[in-house]
Design an enzyme around this catalytic site. Structure first.
Site, PDB file in Angstrom:
ATOM      1  N   HIS A  62     -69.415-117.703 -15.627  1.00  0.00           N
ATOM      2  CA  HIS A  62     -69.674-116.426 -14.955  1.00  0.00           C
ATOM      3  C   HIS A  62     -70.821-116.557 -13.936  1.00  0.00           C
ATOM      4  O   HIS A  62     -71.543-115.593 -13.691  1.00  0.00           O
ATOM      5  CB  HIS A  62     -70.012-115.321 -15.959  1.00  0.00           C
ATOM      6  CG  HIS A  62     -68.863-114.916 -16.830  1.00  0.00           C
ATOM      7  ND1 HIS A  62     -67.863-114.080 -16.394  1.00  0.00           N
ATOM      8  CD2 HIS A  62     -68.555-115.236 -18.108  1.00  0.00           C
ATOM      9  CE1 HIS A  62     -66.992-113.895 -17.380  1.00  0.00           C
ATOM     10  NE2 HIS A  62     -67.371-114.590 -18.424  1.00  0.00           N
ATOM     11  N   ASN A 135     -63.542-108.294 -19.552  1.00  0.00           N
ATOM     12  CA  ASN A 135     -62.802-109.201 -18.662  1.00  0.00           C
ATOM     13  C   ASN A 135     -61.619-108.444 -18.089  1.00  0.00           C
ATOM     14  O   ASN A 135     -61.274-107.365 -18.583  1.00  0.00           O
ATOM     15  CB  ASN A 135     -62.284-110.415 -19.444  1.00  0.00           C
ATOM     16  CG  ASN A 135     -63.349-111.489 -19.646  1.00  0.00           C
ATOM     17  OD1 ASN A 135     -64.392-111.476 -19.001  1.00  0.00           O
ATOM     18  ND2 ASN A 135     -63.081-112.417 -20.545  1.00  0.00           N
TER      19      ASN A 135
HETATM   20  C1  HEM Z   1     -66.225-115.621 -28.015  1.00  0.00           C
HETATM   21  C2  HEM Z   1     -67.367-116.046 -27.723  1.00  0.00           C
HETATM   22  C3  HEM Z   1     -68.139-115.771 -26.471  1.00  0.00           C
HETATM   23  C4  HEM Z   1     -69.347-116.275 -26.251  1.00  0.00           C
HETATM   24  C5  HEM Z   1     -70.129-117.187 -27.183  1.00  0.00           C
HETATM   25  C6  HEM Z   1     -69.797-115.816 -24.957  1.00  0.00           C
HETATM   26  C7  HEM Z   1     -71.003-116.164 -24.398  1.00  0.00           C
HETATM   27  C8  HEM Z   1     -71.440-115.751 -23.170  1.00  0.00           C
HETATM   28  C9  HEM Z   1     -72.709-116.099 -22.592  1.00  0.00           C
HETATM   29  C10 HEM Z   1     -73.763-117.005 -23.237  1.00  0.00           C
HETATM   30  C11 HEM Z   1     -72.772-115.516 -21.376  1.00  0.00           C
HETATM   31  C12 HEM Z   1     -73.947-115.580 -20.379  1.00  0.00           C
HETATM   32  C13 HEM Z   1     -73.750-116.637 -19.358  1.00  0.00           C
HETATM   33  C14 HEM Z   1     -74.983-116.772 -18.481  1.00  0.00           C
HETATM   34  O1  HEM Z   1     -75.262-115.842 -17.696  1.00  0.00           O
HETATM   35  O2  HEM Z   1     -75.661-117.796 -18.572  1.00  0.00           O
HETATM   36  C15 HEM Z   1     -71.560-114.779 -21.187  1.00  0.00           C
HETATM   37  C16 HEM Z   1     -71.256-114.062 -20.081  1.00  0.00           C
HETATM   38  C17 HEM Z   1     -70.159-113.255 -19.991  1.00  0.00           C
HETATM   39  N1  HEM Z   1     -69.148-113.131 -20.911  1.00  0.00           N
HETATM   40 FE1  HEM Z   1     -68.975-114.077 -22.650  1.00  0.00          FE
HETATM   41  N2  HEM Z   1     -68.847-115.029 -24.403  1.00  0.00           N
HETATM   42  C18 HEM Z   1     -67.807-114.949 -25.301  1.00  0.00           C
HETATM   43  C19 HEM Z   1     -66.648-114.235 -25.149  1.00  0.00           C
HETATM   44  C20 HEM Z   1     -66.440-113.328 -24.127  1.00  0.00           C
HETATM   45  C21 HEM Z   1     -65.370-112.354 -24.112  1.00  0.00           C
HETATM   46  C22 HEM Z   1     -64.317-112.155 -25.189  1.00  0.00           C
HETATM   47  C23 HEM Z   1     -65.506-111.662 -22.969  1.00  0.00           C
HETATM   48  C24 HEM Z   1     -64.671-110.496 -22.507  1.00  0.00           C
HETATM   49  C25 HEM Z   1     -64.906-109.330 -23.050  1.00  0.00           C
HETATM   50  C26 HEM Z   1     -66.657-112.192 -22.269  1.00  0.00           C
HETATM   51  C27 HEM Z   1     -67.102-111.754 -21.047  1.00  0.00           C
HETATM   52  C28 HEM Z   1     -68.255-112.202 -20.435  1.00  0.00           C
HETATM   53  C29 HEM Z   1     -68.692-111.720 -19.138  1.00  0.00           C
HETATM   54  C30 HEM Z   1     -67.989-110.678 -18.252  1.00  0.00           C
HETATM   55  C31 HEM Z   1     -69.888-112.391 -18.854  1.00  0.00           C
HETATM   56  C32 HEM Z   1     -70.703-112.251 -17.581  1.00  0.00           C
HETATM   57  C33 HEM Z   1     -71.594-111.034 -17.690  1.00  0.00           C
HETATM   58  C34 HEM Z   1     -72.317-110.800 -16.386  1.00  0.00           C
HETATM   59  O3  HEM Z   1     -71.672-110.472 -15.389  1.00  0.00           O
HETATM   60  O4  HEM Z   1     -73.546-110.982 -16.342  1.00  0.00           O
HETATM   61  N3  HEM Z   1     -67.182-113.210 -22.992  1.00  0.00           N
HETATM   62  N4  HEM Z   1     -70.764-114.944 -22.286  1.00  0.00           N
END
Ligand code: HEM
Length: 587
Positions: A62, A135
Site C-alpha cells: 500500500h 479494499n
Molecule cells: C490479514 C492480515 C493483514 C495484515 C497483517 C495487514 C497488515 C497491514 C499493515 C502492516 C499495513 C500498513 C502498511 C504500511 O503503511 O507500512 C496495512 C495497510 C493496509 N491494509 Fe492491511 N493487513 C491485512 C489484511 C488486510 C485486509 C483484509 C484489508 C482489507 C480490508 C487490508 C487493507 C489495507 C489497506 C487499505 C491498507 C493501507 C491503509 C492506508 O491507506 O494507509 N489489509 N495492512
C-alpha cells in the site's frame, strides 16, 4: 501427479536463515469450543521478526496511495444496534479522510497495475478517530493473519533482483498461491476486471472482515461494510491498462483530482449487512473467514449513509514528533490510555482447549471462487482467462504453472482448460484434490461489473478530436449534452497551442494528439479529425461529426469494419443528447 508440499513433506522443515524448524504458524490459535479463531495478539509480531522485514516505506505494501477529504452523512440512525458515534443520528455529518492505494507496487509505480485497491476511510468522530480500512474486493487471499508477511513477500519484487514491481506476474507470487488453495477465491477477483478499475470513483469498497456492532445493552450484531459508488462500477480492459500506464502513469490520481477540483466530487453509499449468530450458523463456511463473502442476493445491502469527497490531498505533513504511547510530550504530558473512554473489546465467554489448528469450517476453498466465475458475463470470463495466461506465461518454472492450473480445475474445468491451452500445456489439466469438495452456488449478478455498470455517462470523459475549422455548432451542442449528464469533455488537437473553430472562436486544447490517446477517455468523437483508428481498436464509442466519414474511409474503416459503437453526431442539441445517451453503456 502434481506435487503439493504439505507441512513437513517433500521439503526440509528447517529454515536455513532462522536455523530452527519452521513452526506451524499457518494456523492461528483457536479454542476447541464454540468460539472459532480466538486470535492471540502476540503471534503476528513474532512471525514478522522471523521473516525479512520490508523496512523501506516506499517499498512496503500500500505504498502508493492518494488521499481525499470529505464527509460522511447518515441517512438513518443505527443507535439501537451500535454505540459508534458516526451512526447515531440521521443527518449527522462526520469528517473523513479516504486513502486509495495499490498494494504491490512501490511508491512511484503506475496506477493501472493489476492489483487490489486499498479503500481506507478515517472517520474523525466526536469520540476520536475511527479507521474503517477496506479494499475494493470483498475477500482476501488468506484465512490466517500469520500468512500475511509471506503473502506480501511473495508478491513484492523478487528479493534477489528487485523486479518485477507492481506486478504479481512472477514465479514467487504464483508459487505461494499454488500452495495456498484458500487464495483461489481472491485470485478470481484479482484476475478479473475488478483489478483494473476505470478510476477510484467507479469502484466499490469493502471492510472485508466481519465486525461487531455493540449497542448500549452490550448486545452484539455482526456487520459487513460495503461502499457502493454512486457513479456505478467500471473497469478498463487490459490492453487499455497497459497503454494508460505508459501514457499517464498517474491516471487514477489525476482523475480524482480533476473530478474534485472541477466540482464533480464522487460519492459512495455505505451499506451494512447485519446478522446474528443464527444467520452466521446457517452457512457451511465461517463468517470470520476473510476469504468468504455473504452474497448480496442472500443478505441484500441497503444504503444507509453517504460518503462525499470535497478536496484532494496527495501528501500529508507530519505534525507530531512521536507516534508512541505512553509519552510525555505536550503541555499535558500525554496522551495516556483511558480504560473507560477508550476502545473496549466485546466480552465473550470462550471454552475448550487453546490449540493451533484450522477449524473444519475454514476447509472449503473453492465454492465461492466457482460462484464468482459463474457470475461473470462471457466477456468477463474471457478476461479472467487472458489475465491468467498473461500472468502465468511470466512464470518461468513449469511446475508452478501446472500447480496453478491444477487448482483452477476446482473452480471451473473450462477455465482450467482454456488457461492450459493458452499456456501451450498438453493434455487435460490434472486436478489437485481440495481439502473439501466445492459445491455449486447460485450465480450472483452483483459480482459482475458489466451487470452492475453505470446507467448514464455521468462522471466520465469524452475526448473530442478537433482541428482548425471544427464545426462550432456541433461542438457547442456536444458540450451542452455532456455537461447536462454531469460528464466532462476535453479537446484533443494536433498541437497544444489551440485551434480555431468554424465561428472563429479560439478553443483551448486539453491534450495534444500523441499525449491524449483514446485510451485516456471513456469515449471519443471526431469533429474534423484525421485518425479514428486507435479508438476503433480500443472498443470506444466513436462519435462521427461532419466530414468524419471521409477521414474514416481514409483510415480504412469502411462500413464493414464499423459496429454499433460508431454513432453519427449531427450538429443539433437533440442529436448530441442521443449520442451521450448511447455512451451510458459499457463496451
Ligand atoms: C490479514 C492480515 C493483514 C495484515 C497483517 C495487514 C497488515 C497491514 C499493515 C502492516 C499495513 C500498513 C502498511 C504500511 O503503511 O507500512 C496495512 C495497510 C493496509 N491494509 Fe492491511 N493487513 C491485512 C489484511 C488486510 C485486509 C483484509 C484489508 C482489507 C480490508 C487490508 C487493507 C489495507 C489497506 C487499505 C491498507 C493501507 C491503509 C492506508 O491507506 O494507509 N489489509 N495492512
Amino acid at each position: 501427479m502434481i506435487e503439493v508440499r504439505r507441512s513437513g513433506e517433500l521439503a526440509p522443515s528447517v529454515d536455513r536463515a532462522a536455523g530452527w524448524p519452521t513452526p506451524h504458524f499457518f494456523s492461528s490459535f483457536t479454542s476447541t469450543g464454540d468460539t472459532p479463531m480466538a486470535k492471540s495478539s502476540t503471534e503476528k509480531p513474532a512471525k514478522q521478526t522471523t521473516t525479512t522485514p520490508l523496512t523501506v516505506t516506499a517499498e512496503t505494501h500500500h505504498a502508493r496511495g492518494f488521499g481525499v477529504k470529505g464527509y460522511f452523512e447518515n441517512y438513518d440512525s443505527l443507535s439501537g444496534i451500535t454505540m459508534a458515534d458516526p451512526f447515531q443520528r440521521a443527518g449527522d455529518r462526520t469528517d473523513v479522510f479516504v486513502r486509495f492505494s495499490t498494494v504491490a507496487g512501490n511508491k512511484g509505480s503506475m496506477d493501472l497495475a493489476r492489483d487490489v485497491r486499498g479503500f481506507a476511510v478515517k472517520f474523525y468522530t466526536r469520540e476520536g478517530n475511527w479507521d474503517l480500512v477496506g479494499n475494493n474486493m470483498p475477500v482476501f487471499f488468506i484465512q490466517v493473519t500469520m500468512k500475511f508477511p509471506d503473502l506480501v513477500h511473495s508478491v513484492k519484487q523478487e528479493p534477489d533482483r528487485e523486479f518485477p514491481q507492481a506486478q504479481s506476474a512472477h514465479d514467487n507470487f504464483w508459487d505461494f498461491i499454488s500452495l495456498t488453495p484458500e487464495a483461489m477465491h481472491m485470485i478470481t477477483w484479482t484476475m478479473s476486471d475488478q483489478a483494473i478499475p476505470r478510476s477510484f470513483r467507479f469502484m466499490e469498497g469493502f471492510g472485508v472482515h466481519t465486525f461487531r456492532f455493540v449497542n448500549a445493552d452490550s448486545k452484539s450484531t455482526y456487520v459487513k461494510f460495503h461502499w457502493k459508488p454512486m457513479l456505478g462500477m467500471q473497469s478498463v480492459v487490459w490492453n487499455e491498462a497497459v497503454k494508460i500506464n505508459g501514457a499517464d502513469p498517474d491516471f487514477h490520481r489525476r482523475d480524482m483530482r480533476n473530478a474534485v477540483t472541477s466540482g464533480d466530487a464522487p460519492a459512495w453509499e455505505l451499506s451494512v449487512q447485519l446478522f446474528d449468530d443464527d444467520f452466521a450458523d446457517s452457512f457451511d463456511f465461517d463468517v470470520l473467514d476473510a476469504t468468504k463473502l455473504i452474497p448480496e442476493d442472500i443478505l441484500p445491502v441497503k444504503p444507509r449513509h453517504r460518503l462525499h469527497q470535497r478536496s484532494a490531498a496527495a501528501r500529508s505533513k507530519f505534525l507530531w514528533r512521536a507516534n508512541y504511547e505512553p509519552k510525555s510530550w505536550g503541555a499535558d504530558g500525554g496522551p495516556r490510555e483511558d480504560p473507560d473512554e477508550g476502545f473496549r473489546s466485546y466480552v465473550e465467554s470462550v471454552s475448550g482447549d487453546k490449540r493451533r489448528v484450522r477449524p473444519e469450517s475454514f476447509a472449503d476453498h473453492f465454492s465461492q471462487a466457482r460462484q464468482f466465475f459463474s457470475s461473470q458475463t462471457p466477456v468477463e470470463q474471457a478476461h479472467i482467462v487472458d489475465a491468467l495466461v498473461f500472468e502465468l506465461s511470466k512464470v518461468q518454472t513449469p511446475r508452478i504453472r501446472e500447480r496453478v492450473v491444477a487448482q483452477l480445475v476446482n473452480i471451473d474445468t473450462g477455465l482450467a482448460a482454456d488457461v492450459a491451452t493458452g499456456l501451450g500445456m498438453p493434455g487435460a489439466p490434472e486436478r489437485i484434490e481440495p481439502a473439501r469438495e466445492p459445491i455449486d452456488l447460485d450465480p450472483s449478478p452483483a459480482l459482475s461489473i458489466l451487470l452492475s455498470g453505470p446507467d448514464s455517462f455521468e462522471g466520465r470523459r469524452l475526448g473530442v478530436l478537433v482541428t482548425n475549422g471544427a464545426d462550432a455548432k456541433t461542438l457547442r451542442s456536444m458540450r451542452a449534452a455532456v455537461t447536462n449528464v454531469g460528464a466532462q469533455m476535453a479537446h484533443i488537437a494536433p498541437t497544444i497551442s489551440g485551434v480555431v473553430d468554424s465561428d472563429g472562436n479560439e478553443l483551448a486544447v486539453d491534450e495534444e494528439i500523441d499525449g491524449g490517446p483514446s485510451v485516456l477517455f471513456d469515449a471519443v468523437a471526431l469533429v474534423l479529425s484525421a485518425d479514428g483508428a486507435d479508438a476503433h481498436v480500443h472498443c470506444k464509442f466513436v462519435g462521427l461529426g461532419p466530414n468524419a466519414e471521409v477521414l474514416l474511409l481514409a483510415a480504412g474503416l469502411d462500413d464493414s469494419r464499423r459496429d454499433a459503437g460508431y454513432v453519427d453526431v449531427g450538429s443539433t442539441q437533440k442529436s448530441s443528447a442521443a449520442f451521450v445517451d448511447a455512451l451510458a453503456a459499457l463496451r
